[in-house]
Design an enzyme around this catalytic site. Sequence first.
Site, PDB file in Angstrom:
ATOM      1  N   SER A   1       0.847  -1.193   0.000  1.00  0.00           N
ATOM      2  CA  SER A   1       0.000   0.000   0.000  1.00  0.00           C
ATOM      3  C   SER A   1       0.879   1.240   0.000  1.00  0.00           C
ATOM      4  O   SER A   1       1.917   1.279   0.680  1.00  0.00           O
ATOM      5  CB  SER A   1      -0.898   0.022   1.233  1.00  0.00           C
ATOM      6  OG  SER A   1      -1.560   1.271   1.352  1.00  0.00           O
TER       7      SER A   1
ATOM      8  N   TYR B   1      -3.399  -1.347   9.677  1.00  0.00           N
ATOM      9  CA  TYR B   1      -3.294  -1.881   8.314  1.00  0.00           C
ATOM     10  C   TYR B   1      -1.964  -1.491   7.687  1.00  0.00           C
ATOM     11  O   TYR B   1      -1.275  -2.322   7.083  1.00  0.00           O
ATOM     12  CB  TYR B   1      -4.452  -1.350   7.476  1.00  0.00           C
ATOM     13  CG  TYR B   1      -4.368  -1.654   6.007  1.00  0.00           C
ATOM     14  CD1 TYR B   1      -4.739  -2.901   5.510  1.00  0.00           C
ATOM     15  CD2 TYR B   1      -3.903  -0.696   5.090  1.00  0.00           C
ATOM     16  CE1 TYR B   1      -4.664  -3.188   4.146  1.00  0.00           C
ATOM     17  CE2 TYR B   1      -3.834  -0.975   3.737  1.00  0.00           C
ATOM     18  CZ  TYR B   1      -4.207  -2.220   3.278  1.00  0.00           C
ATOM     19  OH  TYR B   1      -4.125  -2.504   1.930  1.00  0.00           O
TER      20      TYR B   1
END
Length: 258
Positions: free
Chosen positions: A150, A163
Amino acid sequence: MTTTERLAGRTALVTGGSRGIGRSISGRLARDGALVAVHYGHDHEAAQRAVKEIETAGGRAFAVHAELGVHGDAAALWQEFDARLADRGEEPGLDILVNNAGISVPGTVADVTEENFDRLVAVNARAPFFLVQHALGRLRDGGRIVNVSSAATRTAFPQITAYNMSKGALDTLTPDLAKQLGPRGITVNTVAPGFTDTGINPTLADPQVRQAYAAASVFGRVGTPDDIADAVAFLASDDARWVTGQWLNASGGVVLGP
């Protein structure tokens, strides 16, 4: 969609390959000629739809089921993968592994529970680690590993801190594996999406949120799963034979500055 010969004769496994970014990756690799194992954890119907979509378009694919984030998940997945290959009369082994599967838990540090944190790490970090461990004996020389991380691991985005931490583990895994597997001609790279229109990000249903996310990109839009799939396909191809240990920002230029 018509198939090409770019990845002809190669076998790929895409974890979380039945929905969102994973579905687009599965379709793109199949379009490039690979036999694609579409992994899914829970949604059997979605996996069958993804496989059917590939086959209807002239590609080759099969579904592989295994729940990630539980004890023995890697061994179970590879056992299923081996069995499905044998059922099809295919040669054992693997050429391309895409560690795409992941989950998200929204919330700042104050909001995340221990149970949620442990689940994030189990699915997003531990599962890819042991999937790679079990893949080493199956992965052919000259193969490819692509980890989907990410863009939020390289910038402050406290709304999903846990996350980001779990995906940051993949960023560390990539260069270490690249160094280890380089003598076998195996490349290992990371693709890092930014704001992408998938089911994992339900906030995009809010027009104001979507507008804000689109404005963060220099292109003025939210990314699509196909945007990410094309980047993965490059790294999975022979064109990327001299690229390894890299973190590819596939965010549409998010947070480049004013």
